[in-house]
Design an enzyme around this catalytic site. Structure first.
Site, PDB file in Angstrom:
ATOM      1  CG  LEU A 186      -1.904  -1.090   1.442  1.00  0.00           C
ATOM      2  CD1 LEU A 186      -2.472  -1.064   2.866  1.00  0.00           C
ATOM      3  CD2 LEU A 186      -3.043  -0.937   0.446  1.00  0.00           C
TER       4      LEU A 186
ATOM      5  CE1 TYR B 224      -0.786   7.609  -6.515  1.00  0.00           C
ATOM      6  CE2 TYR B 224      -2.964   8.192  -7.315  1.00  0.00           C
ATOM      7  CZ  TYR B 224      -2.153   7.454  -6.478  1.00  0.00           C
ATOM      8  OH  TYR B 224      -2.719   6.554  -5.606  1.00  0.00           O
TER       9      TYR B 224
END
Ligand code: UDP
Length: 338
Positions: free
Chosen positions: A76, A149
């Site tokens: 994560l 991103y």
């Protein structure tokens, strides 16, 4: 099972750690505390089955040891939040590309199953909602930092799927759509904690653009069972899954809802994007997931209503004593809506 959770002290990682520990697993969290917080893992810090390693996932020696000792990895750790990405593009690209590369290479060395968090940003500027996992992506120009991103996460996905195809590494990719809940902070851009923080402190609630852009917000406590089931499913390996809610709300309606639920006297104002983020910033108008793939495989559906999630976030902000700090926006033209 012994889980290694990268980004384990972050918003989603801390909820996952708590849940896995409650289910009888042991958890090692690695987090460099750049956006994660010790406070997030306070509730589990005395659990002897939990260990937090404060280190970067790019540290090859530490990652080698942690991966060799675990049964499964949930990756994560990432630079997240539109504000952080636009402000620190080098950090975003380096963390998301080199970090994931190191985690995957180490997983391969020890042949460990790995779940990789990705994002609905991958779909980019597409407008054929709802988005299906095999849809095209439509990225903006490289001069618009927001897309760094999505592009870095797309590269992560390509690399993970390549490890699966070429080397048989058991990888699972899940794309999160606007996950919200207690512990998420607004200082890196996320809209719900920002609005709650603004409404509770009586400052202006800052809606960017015309406020007609919409999102589907999914409670983190719905997301966690989906990740756990994907971890248990061998049929999930080598595949990509959307995880998100389907109820859509405009950002202006969200602002009104938060203001009402906080009994706030704050004004709701419209802020042009170029003042809020960067010149030429491109937002997505709508973003809705198609969740039939994950539903077919593990029967997953989100169930927590948006009002209940917002109520819990408000409660947590009050308990924490309004600890969130949000960057001041530059002065400029504002339209007061409410
Ligand atoms: N947004 C807003 N005011 C804020 C922060 C965000 O109006 O203070 C808007 C943002 O422009 C986007 C939506 O809220 O349209 C969701 O933003 P967030 O950063 O939470 O997630 P995104 O969907 O952009 O990844």
């Amino acid at each position: 099972m012994r889980f290694l959770i990268t980004g384990g002290a972050g918003f989603i990682g801390s909820h996952l750690s708590e849940d896995l520990l409650a289910a009888g697993h042991s958890v090692v969290a690695i987090d460099d505390l750049s956006t994660g917080r010790m406070h997030n893992v306070e509730s589990v810090s005395n659990n002897k089955e939990f260990q937090l390693v404060v280190e970067s996932i790019t540290n090859t020696t530490v990652m080698d040891r942690l991966v060799s000792e675990c049964d499964i990895i949930v990756h994560l750790a990432a630079a997240v939040g539109v504000e952080l990405i636009v402000r620190s593009p080098v950090h975003t690209i380096e963390t998301n590309v080199m970090g994931t590369e190191n985690v995957l290479r180490t997983a391969r060395r020890y042949r460990k199953k790995i779940l990789i968090a990705s994002t609905s940003e991958i779909y980019g500027k597409l407008n054929n909602v709802p988005f299906k996992e095999d849809d095209d992506s439509l990225m903006g120009a490289t001069t618009r930092h927001r897309w760094a991103y999505a592009t870095s996460k797309a590269l992560d996905e390509f690399l993970a799927l390549a490890y699966h195809k070429e080397m048989g590494l058991p990888v699972v990719i899940f794309r999160l759509f606007n996950t919200i809940g207690p512990r998420q902070r607004g200082r890196y851009g996320m809209v719900v904690p920002r609005f709650v923080s603004q409404a509770l402190s009586g400052s202006d609630i800052t809606v960017y653009g015309d406020g007609n852009q919409s999102r589907c917000f999914c409670d983190v406590r719905d997301v966690i069972p989906a990740i756990k089931s994907l971890a248990e499913s061998s049929e999930a390996e080598g595949r990509v899954f959307n995880i998100g809610a389907k109820d859509e709300i405009s950002i202006l309606d969200l602002a009104r809802k938060v203001k009402d639920m906080c009994n706030s006297q704050s004004k709701i104002i419209l802020v042009p994007y170029e003042q809020a983020t960067e010149e030429g910033f491109e937002d997505m108008r709508r973003r809705i997931p198609d969740i039939s793939r994950i539903n077919d495989l593990i029967g997953w559906n989100p169930s927590i209503a948006l009002d209940d999630t917002i109520a819990d976030i408000i409660k947590q902000f009050k308990e924490d004593g309004l600890s969130d700090t949000i960057t001041e926006l530059p002065n400029g033209e504002r339209v007061v809506v409410d």
